[in-house]
Design a protein around this motif. Sequence first.
Motif, PDB file in Angstrom:
ATOM      1  N   SER A  63      -0.437   0.520   4.374  1.00  0.00           N
ATOM      2  CA  SER A  63       0.520   0.731   3.283  1.00  0.00           C
ATOM      3  C   SER A  63       1.850   1.280   3.796  1.00  0.00           C
ATOM      4  N   GLY A  64       1.805   1.958   4.935  1.00  0.00           N
ATOM      5  CA  GLY A  64       3.020   2.576   5.461  1.00  0.00           C
ATOM      6  C   GLY A  64       3.645   1.829   6.616  1.00  0.00           C
ATOM      7  N   GLN A  65       3.098   0.658   6.971  1.00  0.00           N
ATOM      8  CA  GLN A  65       3.625  -0.112   8.098  1.00  0.00           C
ATOM      9  C   GLN A  65       4.149  -1.459   7.615  1.00  0.00           C
TER      10      GLN A  65
ATOM     11  N   PRO B  64       5.283  -4.005   3.150  1.00  0.00           N
ATOM     12  CA  PRO B  64       4.133  -3.287   3.704  1.00  0.00           C
ATOM     13  C   PRO B  64       3.023  -4.248   4.103  1.00  0.00           C
TER      14      PRO B  64
END
Length: 410
Positions: A268-270, A277
């Motif tokens: 979700s954060g990459q 995302p």
Amino acid sequence: MDLQWSAADLAFRDEVRAFLDEKLTPDLRRAGRLMTSVYADHEASMRWQAVLHDRGWAAPAWPVEHGGCDWTLTQHYIFSRESVLAGAPPLSPMGISQVAHVIVEFGTPEQQAYFLPRILSGEIFFCQGYSEPEAGSDLASLSMSAVVDGDDLVCTGSKIWTTHAHEANWMFCLVRTSRTGKKQQGITFLLIDMTSPGIEVRPLVMTSGEQIQNQEFFDGVRVPLSNVIGSVDDGWTVAKYLLEFERGGAAVAPGLQVTAGEVARAASGQPGPDGRPLIDSPDFAAKLADARIRIDVFEILEFRVLSTAAGGGNPGTASSMLKILGTELSQTLTELLLEAAGPRGRAYQPHATRPGGPVAGFVPPADGYLSGEEWQAVAPLRYLNDRAGTIYAGSNEIQRNIIAKAALGL
């Protein structure tokens, strides 16, 4: 099977959570969170075992008369799941989860009285002496000899891929005491004091750089016959019993579920290939969804196996099924975690992790610099370690042969 938790189960869950909240120090939680293999940092693992032993929870699956807990199947599952969720470092399985069960089943009262309390307290720390340079998954081909001489067995040969042999003070070992009949015959299950004269331990460096496995050389090592578990030449019976615990004796699904959650959060954060995302990438999302569905199926099978064991039954070939599914699912998840880590996951940064053994030849940066986040340093090491999952404890090819023969009659 009723999968609903009762009010008593929920009360027990709250009791476990309160205990974990109180006793898990930040360092212990870090040791659990930053593991790079199935083995926690040795010192942290032993400290956590001491805490659990003080509470009476170090070996809940043991018979109550030997220090186990009179828990229901659901309580065992709750304890396992809550421990994983809280980030507790796992205990080494060789003593508590493996050899202890054969000592209970096949050991003499004297052996039980000596070994079981010391395994619980951590005074005795076991490693497993099964594989040899020429006998891995085909364990019956082992050749390390043990010749009767008076009241002793004189052991000569070598064992390899022995986890934590450099830490252990005892080894449970399979040795060749006879060469007549089938190769499964003439094998003896033996407990060896690792401080005995004639034993040399040489570390093996893994692809991750960690020194967890070892090779041992035995040169005329004398072991009392009183250390035989079961009967001389009948160790194959004992070994098969133990392998059922090694391949399916603990709740694995909670750990897989936690790892799947880690993968989802990381993705979700990459950013993915299109800049959005990674979790929004249809290809990545489909692979993660497939893994989570397989974990749910795995959990039901695990419930069935644990239910059989709780009722005094034998897991049989279901242990092999769990070993196959569990290790292959773990490999899938570590592949996804490495994909989520992206370029920063390619950096070799073991100083940011808590490996299960020393890292050979690595000099950490003086300022502790870390490229990315801690989980990105863990991802490549977990990936490398998990490649061995389908080999150890009997390769998955061997497990499929076992199922084909014993369950399908092929």
